[in-house]
Write a protein that holds these residues in place. Structure first.
Motif, PDB file in Angstrom:
ATOM      1  N   LEU A  35       0.806  -1.222   0.000  1.00 12.53           N
ATOM      2  CA  LEU A  35       0.000   0.000   0.000  1.00 12.53           C
ATOM      3  C   LEU A  35       0.840   1.273   0.000  1.00 12.53           C
ATOM      4  O   LEU A  35       0.395   2.303  -0.523  1.00 12.53           O
ATOM      5  CB  LEU A  35      -0.937   0.004   1.214  1.00 12.53           C
ATOM      6  CG  LEU A  35      -2.066  -1.028   1.210  1.00 12.53           C
ATOM      7  CD1 LEU A  35      -2.816  -1.006   2.530  1.00 12.53           C
ATOM      8  CD2 LEU A  35      -3.025  -0.775   0.046  1.00 12.53           C
ATOM      9  N   THR A  36       2.024   1.213   0.603  1.00  7.80           N
ATOM     10  CA  THR A  36       2.807   2.442   0.772  1.00  7.80           C
ATOM     11  C   THR A  36       4.017   2.518  -0.147  1.00  7.80           C
ATOM     12  O   THR A  36       4.835   3.429   0.001  1.00  7.80           O
ATOM     13  CB  THR A  36       3.284   2.558   2.233  1.00  7.80           C
ATOM     14  OG1 THR A  36       4.105   1.423   2.564  1.00  7.80           O
ATOM     15  CG2 THR A  36       2.096   2.622   3.181  1.00  7.80           C
ATOM     16  N   GLN A  37       4.159   1.591  -1.093  1.00  9.81           N
ATOM     17  CA  GLN A  37       5.304   1.683  -2.001  1.00  9.81           C
ATOM     18  C   GLN A  37       5.153   2.887  -2.921  1.00  9.81           C
ATOM     19  O   GLN A  37       4.040   3.339  -3.193  1.00  9.81           O
ATOM     20  CB  GLN A  37       5.439   0.405  -2.818  1.00  9.81           C
ATOM     21  CG  GLN A  37       4.255   0.073  -3.692  1.00  9.81           C
ATOM     22  CD  GLN A  37       4.473  -1.186  -4.489  1.00  9.81           C
ATOM     23  OE1 GLN A  37       5.589  -1.494  -4.897  1.00  9.81           O
ATOM     24  NE2 GLN A  37       3.398  -1.945  -4.719  1.00  9.81           N
ATOM     25  N   HIS A  38       6.283   3.392  -3.365  1.00  8.25           N
ATOM     26  CA  HIS A  38       6.346   4.577  -4.232  1.00  8.25           C
ATOM     27  C   HIS A  38       5.777   5.819  -3.544  1.00  8.25           C
ATOM     28  O   HIS A  38       5.284   6.748  -4.201  1.00  8.25           O
ATOM     29  CB  HIS A  38       5.601   4.354  -5.554  1.00  8.25           C
ATOM     30  CG  HIS A  38       6.007   3.107  -6.272  1.00  8.25           C
ATOM     31  ND1 HIS A  38       7.334   2.829  -6.583  1.00  8.25           N
ATOM     32  CD2 HIS A  38       5.270   2.055  -6.725  1.00  8.25           C
ATOM     33  CE1 HIS A  38       7.394   1.671  -7.220  1.00  8.25           C
ATOM     34  NE2 HIS A  38       6.165   1.177  -7.311  1.00  8.25           N
ATOM     35  N   GLY A  39       5.799   5.842  -2.183  1.00  6.86           N
ATOM     36  CA  GLY A  39       5.363   7.015  -1.453  1.00  6.86           C
ATOM     37  C   GLY A  39       3.864   7.225  -1.378  1.00  6.86           C
ATOM     38  O   GLY A  39       3.411   8.307  -0.997  1.00  6.86           O
ATOM     39  N   ARG A  40       3.090   6.180  -1.681  1.00  3.48           N
ATOM     40  CA  ARG A  40       1.634   6.324  -1.647  1.00  3.48           C
ATOM     41  C   ARG A  40       1.116   6.233  -0.215  1.00  3.48           C
ATOM     42  O   ARG A  40       1.749   5.660   0.651  1.00  3.48           O
ATOM     43  CB  ARG A  40       0.973   5.242  -2.508  1.00  3.48           C
ATOM     44  CG  ARG A  40       1.316   5.324  -3.995  1.00  3.48           C
ATOM     45  CD  ARG A  40       0.613   4.226  -4.762  1.00  3.48           C
ATOM     46  NE  ARG A  40       0.984   2.910  -4.254  1.00  3.48           N
ATOM     47  CZ  ARG A  40       0.398   1.772  -4.646  1.00  3.48           C
ATOM     48  NH1 ARG A  40      -0.613   1.822  -5.495  1.00  3.48           N
ATOM     49  NH2 ARG A  40       0.806   0.620  -4.158  1.00  3.48           N
ATOM     50  N   HIS A  41      -0.070   6.756   0.004  1.00  8.74           N
ATOM     51  CA  HIS A  41      -0.773   6.679   1.293  1.00  8.74           C
ATOM     52  C   HIS A  41       0.153   7.080   2.452  1.00  8.74           C
ATOM     53  O   HIS A  41       0.388   6.318   3.378  1.00  8.74           O
ATOM     54  CB  HIS A  41      -1.316   5.267   1.533  1.00  8.74           C
ATOM     55  CG  HIS A  41      -2.268   4.807   0.463  1.00  8.74           C
ATOM     56  ND1 HIS A  41      -1.870   4.001  -0.588  1.00  8.74           N
ATOM     57  CD2 HIS A  41      -3.600   5.041   0.285  1.00  8.74           C
ATOM     58  CE1 HIS A  41      -2.915   3.732  -1.358  1.00  8.74           C
ATOM     59  NE2 HIS A  41      -3.975   4.371  -0.854  1.00  8.74           N
ATOM     60  N   ARG A  42       0.627   8.296   2.364  1.00 12.13           N
ATOM     61  CA  ARG A  42       1.590   8.779   3.355  1.00 12.13           C
ATOM     62  C   ARG A  42       0.984   8.824   4.755  1.00 12.13           C
ATOM     63  O   ARG A  42       1.642   8.471   5.734  1.00 12.13           O
ATOM     64  CB  ARG A  42       2.077  10.180   2.941  1.00 12.13           C
ATOM     65  CG  ARG A  42       3.172  10.749   3.798  1.00 12.13           C
ATOM     66  CD  ARG A  42       4.415   9.913   3.725  1.00 12.13           C
ATOM     67  NE  ARG A  42       5.492  10.485   4.520  1.00 12.13           N
ATOM     68  CZ  ARG A  42       6.627   9.843   4.785  1.00 12.13           C
ATOM     69  NH1 ARG A  42       6.820   8.617   4.338  1.00 12.13           N
ATOM     70  NH2 ARG A  42       7.559  10.432   5.509  1.00 12.13           N
ATOM     71  N   LEU A  43      -0.254   9.252   4.853  1.00 11.23           N
ATOM     72  CA  LEU A  43      -0.889   9.317   6.172  1.00 11.23           C
ATOM     73  C   LEU A  43      -1.050   7.932   6.780  1.00 11.23           C
ATOM     74  O   LEU A  43      -0.865   7.738   7.994  1.00 11.23           O
ATOM     75  CB  LEU A  43      -2.248  10.009   6.067  1.00 11.23           C
ATOM     76  CG  LEU A  43      -2.215  11.506   5.749  1.00 11.23           C
ATOM     77  CD1 LEU A  43      -3.642  12.051   5.635  1.00 11.23           C
ATOM     78  CD2 LEU A  43      -1.443  12.268   6.833  1.00 11.23           C
ATOM     79  N   LEU A  44      -1.400   6.954   5.958  1.00  9.32           N
ATOM     80  CA  LEU A  44      -1.515   5.580   6.434  1.00  9.32           C
ATOM     81  C   LEU A  44      -0.173   5.075   6.955  1.00  9.32           C
ATOM     82  O   LEU A  44      -0.107   4.425   8.004  1.00  9.32           O
ATOM     83  CB  LEU A  44      -2.031   4.685   5.308  1.00  9.32           C
ATOM     84  CG  LEU A  44      -2.119   3.186   5.625  1.00  9.32           C
ATOM     85  CD1 LEU A  44      -3.112   2.934   6.751  1.00  9.32           C
ATOM     86  CD2 LEU A  44      -2.507   2.398   4.368  1.00  9.32           C
ATOM     87  N   GLU A  45       0.879   5.383   6.234  1.00  7.44           N
ATOM     88  CA  GLU A  45       2.218   4.957   6.665  1.00  7.44           C
ATOM     89  C   GLU A  45       2.605   5.595   7.996  1.00  7.44           C
ATOM     90  O   GLU A  45       3.123   4.915   8.889  1.00  7.44           O
ATOM     91  CB  GLU A  45       3.245   5.335   5.596  1.00  7.44           C
ATOM     92  CG  GLU A  45       4.675   4.990   5.986  1.00  7.44           C
ATOM     93  CD  GLU A  45       5.679   5.516   4.988  1.00  7.44           C
ATOM     94  OE1 GLU A  45       6.890   5.442   5.287  1.00  7.44           O
ATOM     95  OE2 GLU A  45       5.265   6.016   3.917  1.00  7.44           O
ATOM     96  N   LEU A  46       2.341   6.886   8.142  1.00  8.52           N
ATOM     97  CA  LEU A  46       2.681   7.568   9.395  1.00  8.52           C
ATOM     98  C   LEU A  46       1.866   7.013  10.563  1.00  8.52           C
ATOM     99  O   LEU A  46       2.392   6.800  11.669  1.00  8.52           O
ATOM    100  CB  LEU A  46       2.436   9.074   9.246  1.00  8.52           C
ATOM    101  CG  LEU A  46       3.373   9.823   8.290  1.00  8.52           C
ATOM    102  CD1 LEU A  46       2.942  11.273   8.155  1.00  8.52           C
ATOM    103  CD2 LEU A  46       4.824   9.735   8.777  1.00  8.52           C
ATOM    104  N   GLY A  47       0.573   6.770  10.342  1.00  9.08           N
ATOM    105  CA  GLY A  47      -0.259   6.220  11.402  1.00  9.08           C
ATOM    106  C   GLY A  47       0.182   4.829  11.804  1.00  9.08           C
ATOM    107  O   GLY A  47       0.269   4.506  13.009  1.00  9.08           O
TER     108      GLY A  47
END
Length: 342
Positions: free
Chosen positions: A153-165
């Motif tokens: 889900l977070t590869q290539h910098g996608r879904h930054r908020l999800l990654e931080l959470g």
């Protein structure tokens, strides 16, 4: 001219095959030397562990027998108990006898229960192994899907908020000590909601809270490693080639990417399992789980030295064995590690 060329080509083929065979033979020899060396280190570490367990009773200040029996014990009883433990013999004789008794399976008698130490351990050890094994399985079953899903889900910098959470929650939960996690789970699910038993071994439901207390932080910590390793693998050429062949994403992730990200996962998983062995001592005591943990705490409080020595040996041998198995498994998955250490 053509005949000469064909002859040269045919002559070169056996030499190439022999070179490949020699390479495989050399790799096998390197791996064998590595395994033999690791077994030697394991044997040396086990001997040091046994020596430390023997020295425990002699390093404790004062008379351990007097401390175990109490200040009101008669001199005759103290002398008889010292003779029973062979503490009246020369130190070297005690050490040789201790090694011989370990090999023969005579680990002494508990000073408190007067039961053979091997009987006490045989009754308690399966429960500890069940708790630790189930916790490790749950940790893997939670960490691998979460880590893989977050990497996708977070590869290539996608879904930054999800990654931080996800990163924030994982860091906070994995930093909570197991005993504190156990207390919180007991209060929420056993005291307030009354969904699960508080303590004891009343069936499978009694395992839920101890396993959760031991596995939550470890699973999230391991999932972060899985995510980082998988993100690194997803950027490699063989993954791009698999995608160029229009393979299904599930096949790309599970068959091509995930197996190549398991080296660091197995390493950390082995460390986590070693830590779980030690953490069970406290968690079992919190939940009154009938394993070695409460028995070890009780042996320390009552100064039951034969039982304490045996439990220290059991825990230490389990950690050493886990480390050995992880190292050998890594050497099979990544032969380059054996070459670097050869």
């Amino acid at each position: 001219m053509t005949a000469a060329t064909d002859t040269g080509t045919d002559a070169a083929a056996p030499r190439l095959g022999a070179g490949a065979g020699a390479t495989r033979t050399g790799a096998r020899r390197t791996w064998t030397r590595y395994v033999v060396r690791r077994l030697g280190v394991f044997a040396l570490s086990l001997w040091l562990l046994v020596t430390f367990a023997f020295a425990m009773i002699h390093l404790i200040p004062g008379d351990p027998v007097r401390a175990a029996l109490g200040v009101n014990a008669s001199p005759e009883l103290v002398a008889a108990r010292r003779a029973e433990l062979h503490l009246d013999e020369p130190l070297l004789s005690q050490y040789v006898r201790y090694l011989g008794d370990l090999v023969s399976g005579d680990w002494g008698v508990s000073l408190q229960s007067r039961l053979p130490v091997t009987q006490v351990i045989a009754e308690r050890l399966p429960n500890t192994l069940l708790l630790a094994g189930l916790t490790f399985v749950v940790t893997l079953l939670v960490a691998l899907p979460i880590g893989t899903g977050m990497a996708v889900l977070t590869q290539h910098g996608r879904h930054r908020l999800l990654e931080l959470g996800y990163t924030g929650i994982a860091m906070v939960v994995s930093a909570i000590p197991e005993f504190l996690m156990g207390v919180v789970l007991v209060y929420v699910f056993a005291v307030r909601l009354e969904l699960l038993p508080i303590a004891g071994n009343a069936g499978p439901a009694s395992l839920v809270l101890p396993v959760a207390a031991l596995s939550l932080g470890s699973a999230l910590a391991l999932s972060r490693i899985v995510r980082v390793e998988l993100l690194s693998v997803l950027g490699r050429d063989f993954v791009r080639t698999a995608r160029a062949k229009r393979l299904r994403p599930r096949r790309v992730y599970l068959r091509h990417a995930l197996p190549n990200a398991l080296t660091a996962t197995i390493t950390l998983g082995g460390l986590l399992l070693s830590g779980l062995i030690a953490s069970t001592v406290i968690v079992e005591s919190i939940f009154a789980w009938p394993g070695l943990g409460p028995t070890m705490v009780s042996s320390i409080i009552t100064k039951d030295y034969p039982l304490m020595q045996a439990i220290v040996l059991i825990y230490g041998a389990m950690v050493l064995t886990i480390t050995l198995v992880v190292d050998i498994a890594l050497s099979m998955l990544d032969p380059r590690s054996t070459i670097r250490e050869a």
